[in-house]
Design an enzyme around this catalytic site. Structure first.
Site, PDB file in Angstrom:
ATOM      1  N   HIS A  31       0.244  12.488  -6.364  1.00 44.12           N
ATOM      2  CA  HIS A  31      -0.794  11.431  -6.356  1.00 44.12           C
ATOM      3  C   HIS A  31      -0.316  10.204  -7.142  1.00 44.12           C
ATOM      4  CE1 HIS A  31      -5.357  10.677  -5.874  1.00 44.12           C
ATOM      5  NE2 HIS A  31      -4.713   9.514  -5.951  1.00 44.12           N
ATOM      6  N   ARG A  90      -6.783  10.784   0.580  1.00 47.13           N
ATOM      7  CA  ARG A  90      -7.372  11.894  -0.165  1.00 47.13           C
ATOM      8  C   ARG A  90      -6.992  13.210   0.509  1.00 47.13           C
ATOM      9  NH1 ARG A  90      -7.760   8.829  -3.760  1.00 47.13           N
ATOM     10  NH2 ARG A  90      -9.640   8.068  -4.806  1.00 47.13           N
TER      11      ARG A  90
HETATM   12  P1  NAP Z   1     -10.908  -0.327   1.775  1.00 48.90           P
HETATM   13  O1  NAP Z   1     -10.448  -1.716   1.518  1.00 48.90           O
HETATM   14  O2  NAP Z   1     -12.335   0.002   1.567  1.00 48.90           O
HETATM   15  O3  NAP Z   1     -10.491   0.028   3.283  1.00 48.90           O
HETATM   16  C1  NAP Z   1     -10.973   1.138   3.951  1.00 48.90           C
HETATM   17  C2  NAP Z   1     -10.632   1.002   5.434  1.00 48.90           C
HETATM   18  O4  NAP Z   1     -11.035   2.208   6.116  1.00 48.90           O
HETATM   19  C3  NAP Z   1     -11.377  -0.147   6.111  1.00 48.90           C
HETATM   20  O5  NAP Z   1     -10.536  -0.800   7.043  1.00 48.90           O
HETATM   21  C4  NAP Z   1     -12.518   0.569   6.849  1.00 48.90           C
HETATM   22  O6  NAP Z   1     -12.960  -0.101   8.013  1.00 48.90           O
HETATM   23  C5  NAP Z   1     -11.828   1.858   7.239  1.00 48.90           C
HETATM   24  N1  NAP Z   1     -12.802   2.914   7.529  1.00 48.90           N
HETATM   25  C6  NAP Z   1     -13.720   3.459   6.693  1.00 48.90           C
HETATM   26  N2  NAP Z   1     -14.453   4.390   7.322  1.00 48.90           N
HETATM   27  C7  NAP Z   1     -13.992   4.426   8.599  1.00 48.90           C
HETATM   28  C8  NAP Z   1     -14.344   5.178   9.737  1.00 48.90           C
HETATM   29  N3  NAP Z   1     -15.351   6.085   9.716  1.00 48.90           N
HETATM   30  N4  NAP Z   1     -13.674   4.964  10.887  1.00 48.90           N
HETATM   31  C9  NAP Z   1     -12.672   4.052  10.930  1.00 48.90           C
HETATM   32  N5  NAP Z   1     -12.279   3.287   9.868  1.00 48.90           N
HETATM   33  C10 NAP Z   1     -12.940   3.485   8.727  1.00 48.90           C
HETATM   34  O7  NAP Z   1     -10.065   0.709   0.887  1.00 48.90           O
HETATM   35  P2  NAP Z   1      -8.594   0.550   0.272  1.00 48.90           P
HETATM   36  O8  NAP Z   1      -8.635  -0.220  -0.999  1.00 48.90           O
HETATM   37  O9  NAP Z   1      -7.681   0.078   1.344  1.00 48.90           O
HETATM   38  O10 NAP Z   1      -8.283   2.065  -0.115  1.00 48.90           O
HETATM   39  C11 NAP Z   1      -8.287   3.084   0.883  1.00 48.90           C
HETATM   40  C12 NAP Z   1      -8.234   4.461   0.227  1.00 48.90           C
HETATM   41  O11 NAP Z   1      -6.925   4.703  -0.301  1.00 48.90           O
HETATM   42  C13 NAP Z   1      -9.146   4.676  -0.975  1.00 48.90           C
HETATM   43  O12 NAP Z   1     -10.461   4.979  -0.575  1.00 48.90           O
HETATM   44  C14 NAP Z   1      -8.481   5.852  -1.688  1.00 48.90           C
HETATM   45  O13 NAP Z   1      -9.013   7.069  -1.217  1.00 48.90           O
HETATM   46  C15 NAP Z   1      -7.016   5.741  -1.263  1.00 48.90           C
HETATM   47  N6  NAP Z   1      -6.116   5.435  -2.405  1.00 48.90           N
HETATM   48  C16 NAP Z   1      -5.137   6.311  -2.716  1.00 48.90           C
HETATM   49  C17 NAP Z   1      -4.260   6.013  -3.748  1.00 48.90           C
HETATM   50  C18 NAP Z   1      -3.141   6.947  -4.118  1.00 48.90           C
HETATM   51  O14 NAP Z   1      -2.475   6.741  -5.117  1.00 48.90           O
HETATM   52  N7  NAP Z   1      -2.851   7.949  -3.315  1.00 48.90           N
HETATM   53  C19 NAP Z   1      -4.396   4.816  -4.456  1.00 48.90           C
HETATM   54  C20 NAP Z   1      -5.403   3.952  -4.106  1.00 48.90           C
HETATM   55  C21 NAP Z   1      -6.272   4.252  -3.058  1.00 48.90           C
HETATM   56  P3  NAP Z   1     -13.657  -1.557   7.909  1.00 48.90           P
HETATM   57  O15 NAP Z   1     -12.528  -2.500   7.545  1.00 48.90           O
HETATM   58  O16 NAP Z   1     -14.160  -1.792   9.269  1.00 48.90           O
HETATM   59  O17 NAP Z   1     -14.696  -1.469   6.842  1.00 48.90           O
HETATM   60  C1  GLV Z   2      -6.417   6.458  -6.437  1.00 48.92           C
HETATM   61  O1  GLV Z   2      -6.315   7.430  -5.752  1.00 48.92           O
HETATM   62  C2  GLV Z   2      -7.422   5.460  -6.258  1.00 48.92           C
HETATM   63  O2  GLV Z   2      -8.381   5.705  -5.501  1.00 48.92           O
HETATM   64  O3  GLV Z   2      -7.287   4.387  -6.871  1.00 48.92           O
END
Ligand code: NAP
Ligand code: GLV
Length: 306
Positions: free
Chosen positions: A269, A221
């Site tokens: 994005h 983000r």
């Molecule tokens: P997820 O499965 O919820 O993984 C989040 C990770 O961040 C987990 O490993 C979590 O730790 C860690 N985390 C959260 N808070 C933390 C903190 N305070 N300190 C250290 N580690 C922390 O999420 P995801 O599906 O991988 O997605 C991640 C993010 O990518 C989304 O929230 C979104 O903002 C972004 N995204 C962007 C796009 C794009 O097109 N640019 C697309 C999709 C997603 P734990 O494992 O210990 O819980």
């Molecule tokens: C895109 O940014 C998503 O959070 O899926």
């Protein structure tokens, strides 16, 4: 069973048709102000009025992985919130991040500039061991990215809130190990959710702890990054460059310096898109699981904010 669909900026008809085909027993409708109460909602950036009216919802499905914008709204207390769990995004994110890492490591922009000037120049090879990649966030997307990078033999570090044990990944946990994680990394990939704990986490203090010649890839983000701090560290030479897919304001205003900075690559994005058919199949499967009383993956923990 009634499902309401309220996704701002999304063409509703193909989603409605897909949800009706996947759940023929359900009544699936596009939300309008004053609509009758539904059991489930499929949402992206709904207005506050949506939740003010639909107070009885059982579960709300976001059609993205990040739920930061959703959690800023006043939410119905009865509902569970479920985000997309991969749904085809992890492989896209692995492609995007590996491309950015390899483009930087192999100096492909330098070769492109040489070729455009008619120069046939071969630069000395760089040592892969000097380009350790640190991944902030080892969740669904971060783990897939880490796994992909280890296939190219990059040293990979990972930082998460709770401990992980992943093959080929040196794990760091929590705020007490953040400095050590940054000091061990040269290329930084941000895949954290946006929460009160992670907003502004890419700042002068953290980015200056990266190894000299550091490189930043922000695919999570825009609000994770303090833009001016990145610009200052690029201009001082501590950082070599950045690839940015997400921004404080999207679309990125044309006056923003990121558009023209020679060390910054931007994309709109697009690193991991929501894939409609896969997402509908996942959401329909989860609604069926909830109806049976089975657990589902991707439940948002409102206490930690992701
Ligand atoms: P997820 O499965 O919820 O993984 C989040 C990770 O961040 C987990 O490993 C979590 O730790 C860690 N985390 C959260 N808070 C933390 C903190 N305070 N300190 C250290 N580690 C922390 O999420 P995801 O599906 O991988 O997605 C991640 C993010 O990518 C989304 O929230 C979104 O903002 C972004 N995204 C962007 C796009 C794009 O097109 N640019 C697309 C999709 C997603 P734990 O494992 O210990 O819980
Ligand atoms: C895109 O940014 C998503 O959070 O899926």
């Amino acid at each position: 069973m009634k499902i309401t669909f309220c996704c701002t900026g999304t063409e509703p008809e193909p989603w409605l048709a897909g949800l009706r085909a996947a759940l023929p027993q359900a009544q699936v409708e596009l939300w309008q102000a004053g609509a009758t109460p539904a059991d489930y909602a499929v949402v992206w950036a709904p207005p506050q009025q949506f939740f003010d009216e639909q107070v009885q919802l059982n579960a709300v499905f976001a059609i993205g992985a990040g739920v930061d914008a959703l959690l800023k709204l006043r939410l119905p207390a009865s509902a569970s919130f479920v985000r997309l769990d991969d749904a085809g995004m992890a492989v896209q994110m692995a492609e995007y991040v590996c491309h950015a890492v390899i483009r930087h490591f192999r100096e492909l922009d330098l070769y492109a500039a040489d070729i455009s000037q008619g120069r046939w120049t071969v630069h000395p090879p760089r040592n892969r061991a000097d380009f350790s990649v640190g991944i902030m966030g080892l969740g669904v997307l971060g783990q897939r990215v880490a796994q992909a990078l280890t296939q190219f033999d990059f040293p990979v570090n990972g930082w998460s809130r709770t401990a992980k044990n992943l093959d080929g990944v040196r794990g760091f946990v929590g705020s007490q190990q953040l400095d050590a994680f940054l000091a061990a990394s040269r290329i930084l990939v941000n895949l954290l959710p946006l929460t009160v704990k992670t907003q502004g986490i890419l700042n002068r203090n953290t980015l200056s702890r990266l190894q000299p010649g550091g490189y930043v890839i922000n695919v999570a983000r825009g609000a994770h990054l303090v833009d001016d701090d990145l610009l200052a560290l690029l201009d001082s030479g501590h950082l070599a460059g950045a690839t940015l897919d997400v921004f404080h304001t999207e679309p990125l205003p044309l006056t923003h310096p990121f558009w023209r900075h020679p060390k910054i690559t931007i994309t709109p994005h697009t690193s991991a898109r929501t894939l409609r058919e896969t997402s509908i199949a996942q959401i329909a499967g989860k609604i069926e699981a909830i109806e049976r009383g089975d657990p589902v993956a991707g439940m948002v923990n409102l206490g930690v904010g992701y």
